[in-house]
Design an enzyme around this catalytic site. Structure first.
Site, short mmCIF file in Angstrom:
data_model
loop_
_atom_site.label_atom_id
_atom_site.label_comp_id
_atom_site.label_asym_id
_atom_site.label_seq_id
_atom_site.Cartn_x
_atom_site.Cartn_y
_atom_site.Cartn_z
CG HIS A 182 41.01 66.85 -17.31
ND1 HIS A 182 39.69 66.52 -17.49
CD2 HIS A 182 41.03 67.76 -16.29
CE1 HIS A 182 38.93 67.22 -16.65
NE2 HIS A 182 39.72 67.98 -15.91
CB CYS A 287 37.18 60.58 -18.31
SG CYS A 287 38.32 61.47 -19.35
N1 ARG Z 1 32.89 67.18 -19.60
C1 ARG Z 1 33.89 66.89 -18.62
C2 ARG Z 1 34.68 68.14 -18.30
O1 ARG Z 1 34.97 68.87 -19.21
C3 ARG Z 1 34.77 65.79 -19.10
C4 ARG Z 1 35.76 65.35 -18.07
C5 ARG Z 1 36.75 64.34 -18.57
N2 ARG Z 1 37.51 63.81 -17.52
C6 ARG Z 1 38.81 63.52 -17.55
N3 ARG Z 1 39.31 62.92 -16.51
N4 ARG Z 1 39.57 63.85 -18.53
O2 ARG Z 1 35.01 68.41 -17.18
#
Ligand code: ARG
Length: 296
Positions: A182, A287
Site C-alpha cells: 500500500h 493503517c
Molecule cells: N492485512 C491488511 C491487508 O493486507 C493490512 C492493511 C494495512 N493497511 C494499510 N493502510 N496499509 O489488507
C-alpha cells in the site's frame, strides 16, 4: 483548522518551526483481530496473535490522538473481519465526500458496506466506486494533489476514478516491493495542511522509501518533492513510514531510529507508539487511522 502547539524548544534551532493542526480521524477497535488468512507477506496465519494485546496497543494510539487534541470517531468492528482495524483502507475522504473502497481480496470485501453505512450515517456525501481501490491505504492527499499507489492493490483505473470524484490532480506511483503493498507503507505525508496562510508550510512535504517504487515513480517523487525525507531500507522495513502527522507531532514506530532522527532535524516531534501485534497483519499506525476531511 485551529493552531494548537508550535514547535519551539524541542526543535533543533536551525529547523523551521512546525505547527500541530487538529485532525479528525476514524478508527476501529481490533476486537476481532487475528491473522487467519494471508493477503500480504507480513501475514503468517500459523503465527499466534494476541487480540487483547492488539487492543491494548491500539488503545494507546487512540488515547494519544485524543490527548493531542484530535477528534477520533469509531466504527463498530465486525466479527469475521479481522483487518477492519486498518481503517485507512475504509475510504478516502476530502471536502465532506467519502469515496468508498472496493477491496481487491474477497477476505476484506465485506468491510466496504460497513464503511459506506458509517459515512452515510455521519452525513458524508458517499460515493460507491466502480474500480478496485483500498482507500487511504493507496491515496494520499499532499497539498492539492492526490498521490495514488498501484502495483498490488488499487488499480490504475481507480486513480482515474478518484480524480473525477474529487476533481483533483492525481499522480500515479507504482509500488514494486510486495512488503510495501500500500502507498501508506512507503510514503508518509508530513504536512497535512499546506499554505502559510493556513498555518502550514508553503509546500506540504513527504517522507518516502525510494526502494519501494519503480524508476519512473521515483523520478516523479524526486522532481515533485526535492525536500522530501528519504528513508532508509532499514527504517522502511520496520514500517517506519506508516506514521501519522499533524504537522508537528509524528506518531511513528519506535523501531525506525534513523527516521526519528531525520524528523527531529526537520523540526517535527516524533512520538513512538508500538503496534507490534498489528504488524502481524501487515499494518501499522497509519493503517489504523483514516483521516476525515470535512468541508472547509
Ligand atoms: N492485512 C491488511 C491487508 O493486507 C493490512 C492493511 C494495512 N493497511 C494499510 N493502510 N496499509 O489488507
Amino acid at each position: 483548522m485551529s493552531v494548537e502547539t508550535t514547535a519551539s524548544e524541542t526543535a533543533v534551532s536551525a529547523a523551521p518551526a512546525r505547527t500541530a493542526h487538529r485532525r479528525h480521524y476514524l478508527m476501529c477497535e481490533p476486537a476481532h483481530f487475528t491473522v487467519n488468512y494471508s493477503i500480504n507477506p507480513w501475514m503468517e496465519p500459523t503465527k499466534p496473535t494476541d487480540t487483547a494485546r492488539a487492543v491494548e496497543q491500539w488503545q494507546k494510539l487512540h488515547d494519544l490522538y485524543v490527548e493531542l487534541g484530535h477528534e477520533v470517531e469509531l466504527i463498530e468492528p465486525l466479527a469475521g473481519y479481522p483487518d477492519m482495524v486498518y481503517t485507512a483502507n475504509g475510504g478516502f475522504v476530502i471536502d465532506g465526500r467519502a469515496y468508498v473502497p472496493k477491496f481487491r481480496f474477497v477476505e476484506r470485501q465485506g468491510e466496504a458496506p460497513a464503511f459506506a453505512d458509517w459515512f452515510r450515517g455521519a452525513g458524508y456525501d458517499t460515493v460507491i466506486p466502480e474500480e478496485v481501490n483500498e482507500g487511504e491505504g493507496d491515496f494520499l492527499l499532499v497539498g492539492d494533489v492526490i498521490l495514488a499507489g498501484t502495483g498490488f492493490r488499487s488499480t490504475g483505473d481507480s486513480h482515474h476514478e478518484v480524480g473525477e470524484v474529487f476533481g483533483r490532480e492525481v499522480v500515479s506511483l507504482t509500488l514494486t516491493d510486495p512488503r510495501f503493498y500500500h502507498l501508506d507503507t512507503a510514503i508518509a505525508v508530513l504536512d497535512p495542511v499546506q499554505g502559510v496562510e493556513n498555518g502550514g508550510p508553503e509546500r506540504a512535504n513527504i517522507a518516502y522509501l525510494p526502494g519501494a517504487f519503480d524508476d519512473a515513480s521515483r523520478a516523479i517523487l524526486e522532481e515533485r518533492f526535492p525536500d522530501a525525507i528519504l528513508v532508509s531500507d532499514e527504517d522502511g522495513s520496520v514500517f517506519g513510514l506508516n506514521s501519522s502527522s499533524d504537522g508537528y507531532n509524528v506518531i511513528m514506530s519506535p523501531r525506525a531510529k534513523g527516521f526519528e532522527k531525520q524528523l527531529r532535524e526537520r523540526g517535527y516531534n516524533p512520538i513512538m507508539i508500538d503496534l507490534s501485534e498489528l504488524l502481524l497483519g501487515g499494518g501499522g499506525i497509519k493503517c489504523c487511522t483514516l483521516e476525515l476531511r470535512g468541508r472547509s
